[in-house]
Each structure stands twice: as C-alpha cells, then as structure tokens.
Design a protein around this motif. Structure first.
Motif, PDB file in Angstrom:
ATOM      1  N   ARG A  92      56.121 -16.304 -30.008  1.00  0.00           N
ATOM      2  CA  ARG A  92      54.800 -16.487 -30.765  1.00  0.00           C
ATOM      3  C   ARG A  92      54.756 -17.901 -31.649  1.00  0.00           C
ATOM      4  O   ARG A  92      55.435 -17.822 -32.820  1.00  0.00           O
ATOM      5  CB  ARG A  92      54.973 -15.256 -31.786  1.00  0.00           C
ATOM      6  CG  ARG A  92      54.625 -14.115 -31.180  1.00  0.00           C
ATOM      7  CD  ARG A  92      53.318 -13.993 -30.324  1.00  0.00           C
ATOM      8  NE  ARG A  92      53.227 -12.626 -29.773  1.00  0.00           N
ATOM      9  CZ  ARG A  92      52.117 -12.181 -29.364  1.00  0.00           C
ATOM     10  NH1 ARG A  92      51.080 -12.812 -29.461  1.00  0.00           N
ATOM     11  NH2 ARG A  92      51.923 -10.927 -28.904  1.00  0.00           N
ATOM     12  N   PHE A  93      54.492 -18.758 -31.217  1.00  0.00           N
ATOM     13  CA  PHE A  93      54.107 -20.093 -31.700  1.00  0.00           C
ATOM     14  C   PHE A  93      52.729 -20.609 -31.910  1.00  0.00           C
ATOM     15  O   PHE A  93      51.851 -19.954 -31.193  1.00  0.00           O
ATOM     16  CB  PHE A  93      55.007 -20.933 -31.028  1.00  0.00           C
ATOM     17  CG  PHE A  93      54.614 -21.267 -29.341  1.00  0.00           C
ATOM     18  CD1 PHE A  93      53.781 -21.871 -28.905  1.00  0.00           C
ATOM     19  CD2 PHE A  93      55.618 -20.546 -28.856  1.00  0.00           C
ATOM     20  CE1 PHE A  93      53.552 -21.748 -27.470  1.00  0.00           C
ATOM     21  CE2 PHE A  93      55.599 -20.416 -27.322  1.00  0.00           C
ATOM     22  CZ  PHE A  93      54.639 -21.131 -26.704  1.00  0.00           C
ATOM     23  N   ASP A  94      52.313 -21.472 -32.769  1.00  0.00           N
ATOM     24  CA  ASP A  94      51.118 -22.108 -33.045  1.00  0.00           C
ATOM     25  C   ASP A  94      50.693 -23.045 -32.141  1.00  0.00           C
ATOM     26  O   ASP A  94      49.554 -23.294 -32.098  1.00  0.00           O
ATOM     27  CB  ASP A  94      50.920 -22.270 -34.501  1.00  0.00           C
ATOM     28  CG  ASP A  94      51.237 -20.864 -35.288  1.00  0.00           C
ATOM     29  OD1 ASP A  94      50.777 -19.953 -35.168  1.00  0.00           O
ATOM     30  OD2 ASP A  94      52.182 -21.113 -36.242  1.00  0.00           O
ATOM     31  N   VAL A  95      51.565 -23.890 -31.979  1.00  0.00           N
ATOM     32  CA  VAL A  95      51.480 -25.245 -31.019  1.00  0.00           C
ATOM     33  C   VAL A  95      52.614 -25.501 -30.179  1.00  0.00           C
ATOM     34  O   VAL A  95      53.755 -25.250 -30.628  1.00  0.00           O
ATOM     35  CB  VAL A  95      51.324 -26.404 -32.058  1.00  0.00           C
ATOM     36  CG1 VAL A  95      52.554 -26.580 -33.005  1.00  0.00           C
ATOM     37  CG2 VAL A  95      51.047 -27.837 -31.649  1.00  0.00           C
ATOM     38  N   ILE A  96      52.248 -25.864 -29.032  1.00  0.00           N
ATOM     39  CA  ILE A  96      53.067 -26.292 -28.034  1.00  0.00           C
ATOM     40  C   ILE A  96      53.179 -27.766 -27.894  1.00  0.00           C
ATOM     41  O   ILE A  96      52.052 -28.536 -27.740  1.00  0.00           O
ATOM     42  CB  ILE A  96      53.041 -25.471 -26.738  1.00  0.00           C
ATOM     43  CG1 ILE A  96      54.113 -25.893 -25.783  1.00  0.00           C
ATOM     44  CG2 ILE A  96      51.642 -25.864 -25.823  1.00  0.00           C
ATOM     45  CD1 ILE A  96      54.032 -24.996 -24.474  1.00  0.00           C
TER      46      ILE A  96
END
Length: 152
Positions: free
Chosen positions: A86-90
C-alpha cells in the motif's frame, strides 16, 4: 497525510544509479519503501539470476539512511505488490517512460490511485555494464599468477 513511496529494483551489484533513484525517491515522499526483487522474480522477468543473493541485497538497501523499509518483491505484478504494501507513488527510472511496460504500469496504477514518478536513468552506470566488465576481467584473468583453479 503521509505520502508513501515505493522504489522497486533488483539492486544487484549496487551502484550509484541505485543510490540516485533511492535518494531522489526519498525526496518525493514522507516514507520510502524499497522493493528488492527476489532472485526467482529476476530469473523469471530478466532471464538471469542476480549476482548478489536477495538477503544480502536487502541488507545493503536497508542500511541506507533514507530508506525507511525494505520489501522482498516475490510476485511479478506490481499491483499485487501494492496490495501487500500500500503505497501512494511508485518510482521508476525514465528508461520505462513511453515504453509498453511503462504505459502498462501507468494504466494499472491509475486504476488504484497510485502515481508513477520517473527519475533520470543513470546512463554511465548500470548492473548490466558492471556484469559485462566483470565477465571481461574474468575472461582475461591469467590462471597461475596467484589465482587458483578449483575443481570438484
């Protein structure tokens, strides 16, 4: 709101290009998770095993002061990894931008609300270049002068 960033990579034969992407990624998020691609996934996706084993690559990356956590990436689909982490930016190198795999990544992550952020690829250093240099050195190394040939 805390922005969680994810920077996947093999991080094999760790070099300045790896350092640059992780350092720049940390500047664009509040918490940085480095995804270290497993030996099996590298074999599956790149057709070759890494030089440095997963546990050692994870140890190297986890000791960078700007990396908050390390995740062993054991599935080929980055969205499946997102479901676990669960991350917001890759973060990816811009060698992916405009390619079929980069466009797929952007489409897939747009569906789950994750932004893809590209950084300049370090052209003068890569694990591929290092691997070729090591192979050339190994091929030229004379047997005898201090070197030992091990046989089973």
């Amino acid at each position: 709101m805390t922005v969680i960033g994810y920077a996947p990579g093999a991080y094999d034969l760790f070099h300045v290009g790896h350092l640059n992407i992780l350092k720049h990624a940390a500047e664009h998020c509040d918490r940085l998770i480095a995804g270290v691609v497993s030996d099996e996934m590298l074999l599956l996706t790149k057709g070759r095993a890494p030089v440095i084993p997963l546990a050692e690559r994870m140890e190297i990356v986890s000791n960078l002061r700007f990396v908050d956590a390390v995740h062993a990436e054991v599935v080929p689909d980055k969205v499946d990894t997102w479901r676990e982490v669960r991350f917001d930016v890759i973060f990816k190198g811009d060698d992916w931008r405009g390619t079929a795999k980069g466009e797929k990544l952007e489409r897939d992550f747009a569906e789950v609300g994750v932004r893809v952020h590209y950084f300049p690829y370090t052209m003068h250093t890569s694990s591929t270049i290092l691997r070729k240099a090591l192979a050339a050195i190994d091929a030229e190394a004379p047997v005898g002068r201090g070197a030992r040939v091990l046989t089973s």
